[in-house]
Scaffold this motif. Structure first.
Motif, mmCIF file in Angstrom:
data_model
loop_
_atom_site.group_PDB
_atom_site.id
_atom_site.type_symbol
_atom_site.label_atom_id
_atom_site.label_comp_id
_atom_site.label_asym_id
_atom_site.label_seq_id
_atom_site.Cartn_x
_atom_site.Cartn_y
_atom_site.Cartn_z
ATOM 1 N N LYS A 176 -58.790 -41.815 -55.199
ATOM 2 C CA LYS A 176 -59.992 -41.026 -54.889
ATOM 3 C C LYS A 176 -59.625 -39.728 -54.185
ATOM 4 C CE LYS A 176 -63.146 -44.973 -54.653
ATOM 5 N NZ LYS A 176 -64.029 -45.805 -53.789
ATOM 6 N N ILE A 177 -58.632 -39.798 -53.292
ATOM 7 C CA ILE A 177 -58.176 -38.588 -52.605
ATOM 8 C C ILE A 177 -57.570 -37.610 -53.604
ATOM 9 C CG2 ILE A 177 -56.478 -37.694 -50.961
ATOM 10 C CD1 ILE A 177 -56.865 -40.278 -49.349
ATOM 11 N N ALA A 178 -56.784 -38.139 -54.555
ATOM 12 C CA ALA A 178 -56.146 -37.286 -55.561
ATOM 13 C C ALA A 178 -57.190 -36.582 -56.430
ATOM 14 C CB ALA A 178 -55.203 -38.114 -56.428
ATOM 15 N N VAL A 179 -58.205 -37.331 -56.889
ATOM 16 C CA VAL A 179 -59.266 -36.735 -57.730
ATOM 17 C C VAL A 179 -60.006 -35.662 -56.941
ATOM 18 C CG1 VAL A 179 -61.466 -37.195 -58.859
ATOM 19 C CG2 VAL A 179 -59.543 -38.765 -59.196
ATOM 20 N N ALA A 180 -60.358 -35.964 -55.683
ATOM 21 C CA ALA A 180 -61.070 -34.979 -54.861
ATOM 22 C C ALA A 180 -60.197 -33.764 -54.591
ATOM 23 C CB ALA A 180 -61.508 -35.624 -53.538
ATOM 24 N N GLY A 181 -58.881 -33.985 -54.360
ATOM 25 C CA GLY A 181 -57.982 -32.867 -54.085
ATOM 26 C C GLY A 181 -57.806 -31.941 -55.274
ATOM 27 N N PHE A 182 -57.566 -32.514 -56.471
ATOM 28 C CA PHE A 182 -57.427 -31.693 -57.671
ATOM 29 C C PHE A 182 -58.743 -30.986 -57.999
ATOM 30 C CE2 PHE A 182 -53.749 -34.561 -58.715
ATOM 31 C CZ PHE A 182 -52.789 -33.567 -58.698
ATOM 32 N N GLY A 183 -59.848 -31.718 -57.828
ATOM 33 C CA GLY A 183 -61.151 -31.106 -58.076
ATOM 34 C C GLY A 183 -61.408 -29.935 -57.149
ATOM 35 N N MET A 184 -61.053 -30.114 -55.871
ATOM 36 C CA MET A 184 -61.252 -29.055 -54.885
ATOM 37 C C MET A 184 -60.456 -27.806 -55.260
ATOM 38 S SD MET A 184 -60.107 -29.092 -50.873
ATOM 39 C CE MET A 184 -58.375 -29.179 -51.362
ATOM 40 N N LEU A 244 -62.141 -38.139 -46.981
ATOM 41 C CA LEU A 244 -61.338 -39.233 -47.513
ATOM 42 C C LEU A 244 -59.930 -39.218 -46.934
ATOM 43 C CD1 LEU A 244 -62.361 -39.275 -51.288
ATOM 44 C CD2 LEU A 244 -62.808 -41.066 -49.614
ATOM 45 N N LEU A 245 -59.339 -38.013 -46.881
ATOM 46 C CA LEU A 245 -57.987 -37.892 -46.345
ATOM 47 C C LEU A 245 -57.952 -38.281 -44.871
ATOM 48 C CD1 LEU A 245 -55.057 -37.013 -46.843
ATOM 49 C CD2 LEU A 245 -55.727 -34.683 -46.159
ATOM 50 N N GLY A 246 -58.948 -37.808 -44.119
ATOM 51 C CA GLY A 246 -59.005 -38.154 -42.701
ATOM 52 C C GLY A 246 -59.189 -39.629 -42.485
ATOM 53 N N ARG A 247 -60.063 -40.250 -43.287
ATOM 54 C CA ARG A 247 -60.300 -41.687 -43.137
ATOM 55 C C ARG A 247 -59.065 -42.492 -43.539
ATOM 56 N NH1 ARG A 247 -66.049 -44.123 -44.722
ATOM 57 N NH2 ARG A 247 -66.473 -42.939 -42.830
ATOM 58 N N LEU A 278 -75.693 -38.287 -46.979
ATOM 59 C CA LEU A 278 -76.836 -37.367 -47.100
ATOM 60 C C LEU A 278 -76.345 -35.940 -47.313
ATOM 61 C CD1 LEU A 278 -79.883 -36.996 -47.006
ATOM 62 C CD2 LEU A 278 -79.723 -36.799 -44.505
ATOM 63 N N SER A 279 -75.287 -35.554 -46.614
ATOM 64 C CA SER A 279 -74.783 -34.179 -46.729
ATOM 65 C C SER A 279 -74.173 -33.909 -48.108
ATOM 66 C CB SER A 279 -73.762 -33.912 -45.628
ATOM 67 O OG SER A 279 -72.640 -34.762 -45.785
ATOM 68 N N ILE A 280 -73.323 -34.819 -48.602
ATOM 69 C CA ILE A 280 -72.684 -34.548 -49.898
ATOM 70 C C ILE A 280 -73.702 -34.655 -51.032
ATOM 71 C CG2 ILE A 280 -70.417 -35.286 -49.084
ATOM 72 C CD1 ILE A 280 -70.750 -37.874 -50.577
ATOM 73 N N TYR A 336 -67.974 -36.255 -57.214
ATOM 74 C CA TYR A 336 -69.077 -36.907 -56.504
ATOM 75 C C TYR A 336 -69.206 -38.377 -56.911
ATOM 76 C CZ TYR A 336 -73.821 -38.041 -54.981
ATOM 77 O OH TYR A 336 -74.912 -38.658 -54.404
ATOM 78 N N PHE A 337 -69.214 -38.640 -58.220
ATOM 79 C CA PHE A 337 -69.466 -40.006 -58.695
ATOM 80 C C PHE A 337 -68.222 -40.902 -58.656
ATOM 81 C CE2 PHE A 337 -73.200 -37.915 -60.504
ATOM 82 C CZ PHE A 337 -74.177 -38.822 -60.158
ATOM 83 N N TYR A 338 -67.053 -40.348 -58.483
ATOM 84 C CA TYR A 338 -65.860 -41.196 -58.348
ATOM 85 C C TYR A 338 -65.375 -41.243 -56.897
ATOM 86 C CZ TYR A 338 -61.204 -43.154 -58.887
ATOM 87 O OH TYR A 338 -60.084 -43.939 -58.761
ATOM 88 N N SER A 339 -65.075 -40.087 -56.338
ATOM 89 C CA SER A 339 -64.517 -40.061 -54.983
ATOM 90 C C SER A 339 -65.580 -40.192 -53.900
ATOM 91 C CB SER A 339 -63.729 -38.763 -54.769
ATOM 92 O OG SER A 339 -62.668 -38.654 -55.688
ATOM 93 N N GLY A 340 -66.739 -39.608 -54.140
ATOM 94 C CA GLY A 340 -67.758 -39.586 -53.089
ATOM 95 C C GLY A 340 -68.688 -40.776 -53.062
#
Length: 796
Positions: free
Chosen positions: A174-182, A281-284, A248-250, A220-224
């Motif tokens: 999930k971190i990898a998908v969010a990172g590449f997406g970002m 995700l990375l922080g958690r 709520l924020s995302i 959003y639907f995978y990582s979030g």
């Protein structure tokens, strides 16, 4: 057509049955459904209908527990659970997704009401749930299914598949998908943010925006979705968890951006959304790794023992996995190896280092008949031994069980923080609403930026971690020093105590006594009296019993021990049956036994033996000072904490020992209730008291103290109710406990101050729109990490 509210079946024509659910009359198809619905309502179980998630009861009951039914198989059940008594077993479950104290509260609230569950203990730091239940009333599979129904992922603690590793791999994906997406969206967003620097046609900008939307949708639907699912779970179960403002924020950022994309006006937040999903995700993940590294007691302890052992079988040897070793197997351990199981030595000699179990570095000589423990190291020699227990019941396992039990008990300070955190989440949502109203009234374009920043930055994750991480780290550190913390609340209380009280025999002195001199007042044979004394002392765990060891024991009728007084029972000999009493002079006087004048040395402990109403012998017992005693007393004098001796021993003997140890206050010939009264009087005067005893006959007064410390080992370990248990034979680790107590209190205070200062300072900045959402995500993650790293200093 009307459907039955309970089962979903069509209500027959002419049937007018109803049941009141949550204040509303709901249709029922039959008397059976009505009866069940009314039962749920009458017993405050209407929340059942919220857990169905739109499914019919039959479907849910049929599908949910099925995946866990293998846990009820006899072999699997016995491997995962530990028998406590005839009706109760205990299981420890790893609960993935339990991130904060609010999650623990929810599990406690729902599971505690299930029939058959006796007790629940939850540790949100290690994500362990310990359950004591009656398997006749509730199945293990039902407990796992209930946890899963609430939205968490239960895991078998002893599973060879190691589901925790799978969970970590899933987090990394999930971190990898969010990172590449970002990174991709930020690349596409550059020409959109600076159109004057780039010559980009409007239709190309539109294309970039659509690509960004597709990538953001995947993120959003995978990582979030983990945040969203957790928030939905919390709201469905009527409590505000830490993931509610995050989700709520995302969700706001994503769906508002979708709306603005198709409307083709306004600023979109796909880049911000993917950034703070990535950072959160990375922080958690980092927080989870740091928090669990070295803080999981069971993993830390069981990492000390080898994964295999050498088993002997009719002259042959074979190396087998440790999980195939059973009680009664004969094992071989060689010099330099770690002992894999608890057992009794059959052959060989060697020196064993038990520092990891007791905190004492001095090696012990072990030979035939001696007990050895898993985790200890054989420094030289070679031993053949027979395992005395299965590994799940070993001394090491008992340490882990007691430590997990202590960590699961919530101190008063932690309960207060939990309450504050729940109100804080409600406050975050209120501030978000206020921000929306303020910017909405002024029609400001900064509304979404400020709103998202408020929801993310002010989430009180650091506050909920401040206390439990520090207590867990200090508990693990003390275990390494040879002190088992049985009540984590005692860690912070110890340094705040005012007065220290000590039992003498077996506490300030060694637990092994010897007979210095004996005075025989009748014509009884010396060995005969020793045999009678040994027989009477069989019912006692007091250190005095160690001085009387005779190989042949006589039968004793109505044998009993009176705490702080002595032992008694009926013994038959050549002259017939007689009532024998053995104990202090004061106690025998209370039994109307005539005490003769005997020239004894008050420097030694005096024990009298009486037959009926006549004293037949007096024993003077010698005992050395316990290791570490003088070091502890010197430290207490240095920090100006008064000490006193409360002993049932002869007053003159106690006085001699007090002088020897430079203790000004002392009281001898005290009964257990007199010790309690003395301690209570000091507490009524406002003094917080520590009682240090041998954990055997001092149990009543130990329970009276604000902090109790006992010295206990081996089989008696699990029966102690003390706040702290010294595992070795030295009192020196108690000095370390005082130091750790002060440091823990300071670190908890630092954590709480930092958490509150961070939240209170970042809130106005976020509300003014000066904080970008991705910056807020980094700030929230770093605040939690700072608390965890600060607590980890206690592990050093």
């Amino acid at each position: 057509m009307t459907a039955c509210f309970h089962c979903g079946e069509t209500v027959p024509k002419g049937c007018h049955l109803t049941a009141e659910i949550a204040g509303q009359e709901q249709p029922m198809c039959c008397i059976g459904c009505q009866a069940v619905a009314l039962f749920l309502a009458d017993n405050d179980h209407e929340v059942f209908y919220q857990y169905r998630q739109g499914q019919l009861p039959a479907e849910q009951v049929g599908n949910k527990p099925t995946s866990w039914q293998h846990l009820d198989a006899k072999d699997v059940f016995s491997e995962l659970t530990q028998v406590l008594d005839d009706e109760t077993v205990q299981v420890t479950i790893k609960v993935e997704g339990m991130y904060c104290s609010a999650c623990g509260w929810l599990l406690q609230k729902v599971l505690a009401d299930r029939p058959g569950i006796r007790e629940l203990r939850i540790n949100t730091v290690t994500q362990n749930l310990q359950v004591e239940f009656n398997p006749k009333l509730i199945k293990l599979s039902e407990i796992f299914a209930q946890i899963e129904t609430l939205g968490y992922q239960p895991m078998q603690q002893n599973s060879s598949e190691n589901p925790a590793d799978e969970a970590r791999k899933d987090q990394l994906k999930k971190i990898a998908v969010a990172g590449f997406g970002m990174m991709f969206i930020m690349t596409l967003a550059v020409p959109l943010y600076s159109p004057e620097d780039f010559t980009v046609a409007p239709h190309i900008q539109r294309f970039f925006l659509m690509i960004s939307m597709l990538i953001a949708t995947a993120v959003y639907f995978y990582s979030g979705m983990s945040f969203v699912n957790n928030a939905i779970r919390d709201l469905r179960n009527r409590h505000l968890g830490m993931d509610v403002p995050v989700a709520l924020s995302i969700s706001l950022a994503y769906f508002v951006s979708i709306y603005l994309s198709f409307k083709q006006q306004g600023h979109v937040y796909f880049d911000s959304m993917t950034m703070f999903i990535f950072f959160l995700l990375l922080g958690r993940y980092v927080e989870s790794q740091v928090k669990h590294q070295g803080m999981n007691v069971r993993e830390s302890l069981f990492a000390l023992i080898p994964v295999s052992a050498i088993r002997l079988n009719q002259g042959t040897s074979e190396t087998v996995p440790l999980n195939q070793i059973n009680k009664g197997d004969q094992l071989l351990v060689k010099a330099g190896e770690t002992i894999p199981c608890d057992g009794v030595v059959d052959e060989g000699q060697g020196q064993v280092n038990e520092a990891i179990l007791t905190g004492e570095s001095q090696s012990l000589n072990k030979g035939p008949g001696d007990t050895i423990y898993a985790g200890a190291t054989l420094q030289n020699g070679q031993l053949v031994f027979t395992t005395s227990v299965n590994n799940q019941n070993s001394f090491l396992a008992k340490l882990a069980d007691l430590m997990e039990l202590a960590q699961s008990k919530k101190p008063a300070s932690l309960q207060l923080v939990d309450q504050i955190a729940s109100y804080f989440v409600a406050g975050v949502l209120f501030l978000a609403l206020a921000t929306t109203i303020w910017y909405g009234m002024n029609q400001s374009d900064a509304l979404m930026t400020a709103l998202l920043a408020v929801l993310i930055a002010t989430c009180p994750c650091a506050l909920s971690l401040a206390t439990p991480t520090a207590l867990t780290a200090s508990g693990v550190h003390l275990l390494r020093q040879g002190i088992l913390v049985n009540n984590t609340d005692a860690i912070t209380r110890l340094a705040k105590t005012d007065r220290w009280f000590f039992d003498k025999t077996g506490t300030l002195t060694e637990d092994k006594l010897s007979i210095h001199q004996q005075h025989i007042l009748t014509d009884y044979d010396k060995n005969k009296l020793l045999q009678i004394c040994s027989s009477l002392q069989q019912v006692s765990n007091h250190p005095i019993a160690s001085a009387f060891q005779y190989p042949e024991i006589l039968p004793v009728i109505n044998a009993k021990e009176l705490a702080g007084r002595g032992v008694s029972g009926q013994i038959s000999d050549e002259t017939g049956a007689a009532e024998w009493h053995m104990g202090s002079r004061h106690w025998l006087q209370s039994l109307n036994v005539a005490i003769p004048q005997i020239d004894t040395d008050s420097a030694y402990t005096q024990i009298l033996l009486a037959k009926d109403r006549q004293v037949v012998a007096v024993f003077e017992l010698d005992v050395p000072v316990r290791a570490g005693t003088k070091k502890l007393l010197k430290h207490l004098q240095k920090v100006q904490k008064p000490q006193a001796i409360l002993s049932g021993d002869n007053a003159a003997t106690v006085a001699k020992w007090a002088t020897k140890l430079s203790i000004k206050e002392y009281h001898g010939e005290l009964k257990a209730e007199q010790k309690i009264n003395h301690l209570a009087a000091q507490q009524q005067a406002g003094a917080a008291c520590v009682m240090v005893g041998d954990g055997v006959n001092d149990a009543p007064v130990l329970s009276q103290a604000d902090v109790s410390i006992s010295l206990k080992q081996g089989a008696h370990l699990a029966h102690s109710a003390s706040d702290m248990i010294v595992l070795g034979k030295s009192l020196a680790p108690v000095v370390k406990a005082l130091d750790i107590s002060s440091k823990t209190h300071a670190i908890i205070k630092q954590n709480l101050i930092w958490s509150l200062v961070y939240n209170l300072s970042v809130t106005p900045v976020a509300m003014m729109g000066l904080l970008a959402p991705w910056m807020a995500a980094i700030g929230m993650s770093l605040s939690s990490l700072l608390v965890v790293f600060n607590s980890r200093r206690l592990l050093k």
